[in-house]
Design an enzyme around this catalytic site. Structure first.
Site, PDB file in Angstrom:
ATOM      1  N   HIS A   1      -7.083   2.980   2.030  1.00 16.11           N
ATOM      2  CA  HIS A   1      -6.189   2.164   1.041  1.00 16.11           C
ATOM      3  C   HIS A   1      -6.473   1.933  -0.934  1.00 16.11           C
ATOM      4  O   HIS A   1      -5.858   2.384  -1.373  1.00 16.11           O
ATOM      5  CB  HIS A   1      -5.660   0.742   1.502  1.00 16.11           C
ATOM      6  CG  HIS A   1      -4.012   0.445   0.623  1.00 16.11           C
ATOM      7  ND1 HIS A   1      -2.945   1.265   0.745  1.00 16.11           N
ATOM      8  CD2 HIS A   1      -3.782  -0.408   0.489  1.00 16.11           C
ATOM      9  CE1 HIS A   1      -1.866  -0.264  -0.082  1.00 16.11           C
ATOM     10  NE2 HIS A   1      -2.119  -0.920   0.192  1.00 16.11           N
TER      11      HIS A   1
ATOM     12  N   ARG B   1       0.963   5.548  -0.224  1.00 19.16           N
ATOM     13  CA  ARG B   1       0.111   4.842   0.875  1.00 19.16           C
ATOM     14  C   ARG B   1      -0.173   5.963   2.649  1.00 19.16           C
ATOM     15  O   ARG B   1      -0.021   7.124   2.338  1.00 19.16           O
ATOM     16  CB  ARG B   1       1.348   4.383   1.389  1.00 19.16           C
ATOM     17  CG  ARG B   1       1.328   2.842   0.584  1.00 19.16           C
ATOM     18  CD  ARG B   1       2.582   1.864   1.075  1.00 19.16           C
ATOM     19  NE  ARG B   1       2.867   1.228  -0.153  1.00 19.16           N
ATOM     20  CZ  ARG B   1       4.298   1.007  -1.177  1.00 19.16           C
ATOM     21  NH1 ARG B   1       4.955   2.381  -1.024  1.00 19.16           N
ATOM     22  NH2 ARG B   1       4.048   0.511  -2.068  1.00 19.16           N
TER      23      ARG B   1
ATOM     24  N   ARG C   1      -5.499   4.627  -2.703  1.00 19.12           N
ATOM     25  CA  ARG C   1      -4.195   4.347  -3.529  1.00 19.12           C
ATOM     26  C   ARG C   1      -5.005   4.158  -4.557  1.00 19.12           C
ATOM     27  O   ARG C   1      -4.619   3.814  -5.742  1.00 19.12           O
ATOM     28  CB  ARG C   1      -3.945   4.343  -2.504  1.00 19.12           C
ATOM     29  CG  ARG C   1      -2.113   3.836  -3.315  1.00 19.12           C
ATOM     30  CD  ARG C   1      -1.399   3.033  -2.183  1.00 19.12           C
ATOM     31  NE  ARG C   1      -0.163   2.266  -2.355  1.00 19.12           N
ATOM     32  CZ  ARG C   1       0.812   2.852  -3.065  1.00 19.12           C
ATOM     33  NH1 ARG C   1       0.943   3.707  -3.384  1.00 19.12           N
ATOM     34  NH2 ARG C   1       1.655   1.603  -3.288  1.00 19.12           N
TER      35      ARG C   1
ATOM     36  N   TYR D   1      -3.861  -4.787 -11.232  1.00 21.86           N
ATOM     37  CA  TYR D   1      -4.209  -3.693 -11.917  1.00 21.86           C
ATOM     38  C   TYR D   1      -5.108  -4.405 -12.810  1.00 21.86           C
ATOM     39  O   TYR D   1      -6.636  -3.579 -13.790  1.00 21.86           O
ATOM     40  CB  TYR D   1      -3.811  -2.240 -11.679  1.00 21.86           C
ATOM     41  CG  TYR D   1      -3.435  -1.841 -10.235  1.00 21.86           C
ATOM     42  CD1 TYR D   1      -4.999  -1.481  -9.407  1.00 21.86           C
ATOM     43  CD2 TYR D   1      -2.644  -2.120  -9.804  1.00 21.86           C
ATOM     44  CE1 TYR D   1      -4.628  -0.493  -8.662  1.00 21.86           C
ATOM     45  CE2 TYR D   1      -2.176  -1.515  -8.658  1.00 21.86           C
ATOM     46  CZ  TYR D   1      -3.255  -0.972  -7.490  1.00 21.86           C
ATOM     47  OH  TYR D   1      -3.132  -0.552  -6.108  1.00 21.86           O
TER      48      TYR D   1
END
Length: 331
Positions: A275, A182, A278, A310
């Site tokens: 972000h 992060r 990531r 995901y």
């Protein structure tokens, strides 16, 4: 319990800031709404924008009730509403195609008025507490393509006006995309926690002050070492590793500005953010056949359900992995 008689009179006109002429409510409810608005302005110090949003939500609720109940509703009518009445209102909004987030806000507004009314002894309806807020759809993470992520890391240094800043920005983006950190985790590293040459893993302090161990690509400690060697500011062990131009701690906003410039330079989509790097780390691992629980550990997700989002991003690749590995898939 008998329902109160409906008020047949036409809707009275609303007044006060945010009022709407022709508001569908009986006089006692109209007065209560105006008093509520005054309380929002003076006690809660709601901005004009917020007040207009609350007013619009509540007026739409009253307009629905006027048609649903057959007349302009009163405070007694609101106190007698059943769960089915509230569900009918929510169903109407769904039928109109309104976003769940908009309906959740409208329900919060209605609950706020009911709580305010109960505290003042105007009316109370405990049934509203049993009405469930619409479940919001969680956004699917938007990852960059592998090529775009690589270009972002390789190009960010070109945006800097000093060599040491170029090395710093490259190291930061490598930690986001190469290790899945992060932005707060990368910028929260102290100089003493920085990975050194040849280091293969890094201990990260994540959300809830939970530690996790993440493996490192060889390029990451190399990039950090190059930045440290060029940084003009002292880097004692307890001080922040990544520094701003004037020596203070590097802020997330500065990294966000860098990535915004990258979007313009490389023609990346608006979804390209720090972000998103990531997200790209996780999505590309998954696409290469990575284990979902291993990715959960690498990202520091408390729940596997968070990581499972995901699967919606790279479902095609998951199917390919399944067909290649599952015994029954080859029958």
């Amino acid at each position: 319990m008998a329902r109160p008689a409906r008020i047949a009179a036409g809707a009275a006109a609303g007044s006060g800031a945010g009022g709407i002429v022709g508001r569908a409510a009986a006089p006692d409810l109209l007065q209560a709404v105006e008093d509520w608005q005054a309380w929002l302005r003076s006690e809660k110090r709601a901005s004009p924008h917020t007040l207009a949003a609350y007013t619009g939500d509540f007026d739409a609720f009253l307009a629905f009730l006027a048609g649903h109940l057959g007349g302009a509703p009163s405070l007694a009518d609101l106190a007698a509403l059943r769960a089915a009445d509230f569900r009918a209102w929510l169903a109407r909004r769904a039928g109109q195609g309104l976003a769940k987030s908009s309906t959740a806000r409208a329900l919060s507004t209605v609950r706020g008025f009911f709580r305010w009314s109960a505290r003042r002894g105007l009316m109370e309806n405990p049934i509203l507490a049993t009405v469930r807020t619409p479940k919001l759809d969680r956004p699917v993470p938007k990852a960059l393509t592998a090529a775009d992520a690589r270009d972002a890391v390789e190009t960010v240094g070109e945006l800097a006006d000093e060599p040491w800043i170029a090395l710093r920005d490259t190291a930061v983006l490598l930690l986001l995309y190469g290790a899945g950190l992060r932005i707060s985790e990368a910028l929260g590293l102290s100089a003493g926690e920085a990975p050194g040459p040849g280091q293969q893993a890094l201990t990260v302090l994540g959300k809830g002050r939970k530690q996790r161990r993440v493996p490192l690509l060889a390029a990451i400690p190399e990039a950090v070492a190059a930045y440290r060697a060029a940084c003009p500011w002292p880097l004692p062990a307890e001080a922040p590793l990544f520094r701003a131009k004037r020596g203070g701690a590097l802020s997330p906003r500065e990294v966000q500005r860098r990535v915004q410039l990258l979007r313009d330079r490389l023609g990346l989509p608006e979804s390209a953010t720090p972000h998103a790097l990531r997200h790209s780390f996780a999505t590309h691992l998954l696409g290469a056949g990575g284990d979902l629980r291993a990715i959960q550990e690498l990202l520091g997700h408390a729940s596997l359900s968070t990581t499972q989002r995901y699967t919606a991003v790279d479902g095609r690749r998951l199917l390919e992995v399944y067909e290649a590995a599952h015994p029954r898939a080859r029958d």
